[in-house]
Design a protein around this motif. Structure first.
Motif, mmCIF file in Angstrom:
data_model
loop_
_atom_site.group_PDB
_atom_site.id
_atom_site.type_symbol
_atom_site.label_atom_id
_atom_site.label_comp_id
_atom_site.label_asym_id
_atom_site.label_seq_id
_atom_site.Cartn_x
_atom_site.Cartn_y
_atom_site.Cartn_z
ATOM 1 N N MET A 147 54.522 41.174 50.337
ATOM 2 C CA MET A 147 53.942 40.116 51.166
ATOM 3 C C MET A 147 54.042 40.490 52.640
ATOM 4 N N GLN A 148 55.171 41.087 53.034
ATOM 5 C CA GLN A 148 55.358 41.508 54.422
ATOM 6 C C GLN A 148 54.342 42.588 54.789
ATOM 7 N N ASP A 149 54.117 43.561 53.915
ATOM 8 C CA ASP A 149 53.126 44.614 54.158
ATOM 9 C C ASP A 149 51.712 44.034 54.243
ATOM 10 N N PHE A 150 51.419 43.086 53.356
ATOM 11 C CA PHE A 150 50.101 42.447 53.363
ATOM 12 C C PHE A 150 49.853 41.732 54.693
ATOM 13 N N LEU A 151 50.846 40.990 55.156
ATOM 14 C CA LEU A 151 50.699 40.269 56.425
ATOM 15 C C LEU A 151 50.595 41.234 57.604
ATOM 16 N N ASP A 152 51.341 42.348 57.557
ATOM 17 C CA ASP A 152 51.242 43.347 58.622
ATOM 18 C C ASP A 152 49.836 43.949 58.676
ATOM 19 N N ASP A 153 49.276 44.267 57.494
ATOM 20 C CA ASP A 153 47.912 44.803 57.449
ATOM 21 C C ASP A 153 46.903 43.774 57.949
ATOM 22 N N LEU A 154 47.123 42.522 57.583
ATOM 23 C CA LEU A 154 46.201 41.464 57.967
ATOM 24 C C LEU A 154 46.213 41.242 59.479
ATOM 25 N N LEU A 155 47.387 41.223 60.068
ATOM 26 C CA LEU A 155 47.495 40.979 61.507
ATOM 27 C C LEU A 155 47.256 42.231 62.335
ATOM 28 N N GLY A 156 47.531 43.392 61.795
ATOM 29 C CA GLY A 156 47.467 44.628 62.568
ATOM 30 C C GLY A 156 46.147 45.227 62.527
#
Length: 178
Positions: A169-178
């Motif tokens: 979930m943390q990686d998904f959110l990083d990809d989404l925001l980054g």
């Protein structure tokens, strides 16, 4: 003003309502007399008046008598020479044809003019080129350093490494925001 006068003024100065453009050119019908003929206004005989004007304009004696009177300061006597008489037509320069001989000085001026125009056009082209170069960047945009490292997807032969759901979930959110 009372309401009637105000209404009259409003109607008098209000915008006219025209049905079509033809209403603008409508002419009133002429008034007819008992015989059915159009009533015309009698022409006024101005010949006697014009004769008096000619007589009064012809004498410079009047202008001298006006200049001698100093009791009336409101009159500008410097304009006394202007009359209502018709002036003689001035000599027109229209229609006169002039020819110019083409000599060495005119040839040199023509060459200088052509060189100046070519120089001006060249400068204008360089200015236009410089403006377009200023508006578009010459070098490609620098890439962000974090985008240089790309993680390859796992090979199909390898068993996928399972991460805990919180890390995914943390990686998904990083990809989404980054």
């Amino acid at each position: 003003m009372d309401s009637e006068e105000a209404e009259e003024m409003r109607l008098k100065y209000a915008r006219r309502q025209l049905g079509s453009n033809a209403d603008r050119y409508a002419e009133e019908e002429p008034q007819l007399d008992s015989d059915g003929e159009e009533i015309k206004e009698p022409e006024i005989d101005l010949s006697a008046f014009l004769e008096k004007q000619r007589l009064s304009d012809s004498g410079p004696v009047l202008s001298l008598t006006l200049e001698t009177r100093d009791d009336d300061d409101e009159i500008d006597h410097s304009l006394a020479h202007i009359t209502s008489r018709q002036q003689l037509p001035s000599q027109s320069k229209k229609g006169r044809v002039q020819t110019i001989e083409w000599d060495e000085t005119l040839e040199q001026m023509s060459r200088e003019k052509a060189a100046a125009e070519a120089n001006r056009d060249l400068k204008e082209r360089f200015r236009a080129k410089a403006n377009t170069l200023r508006s578009t960047p010459m070098a490609p945009k620098e890439r962000k350093k974090e985008n240089n490292i790309v993680e390859a997807p796992p090979l199909p032969t390898e068993a996928p490494i399972k991460k805990d759901p919180r890390t995914e979930m943390q990686d998904f959110l990083d990809d989404l925001l980054g």
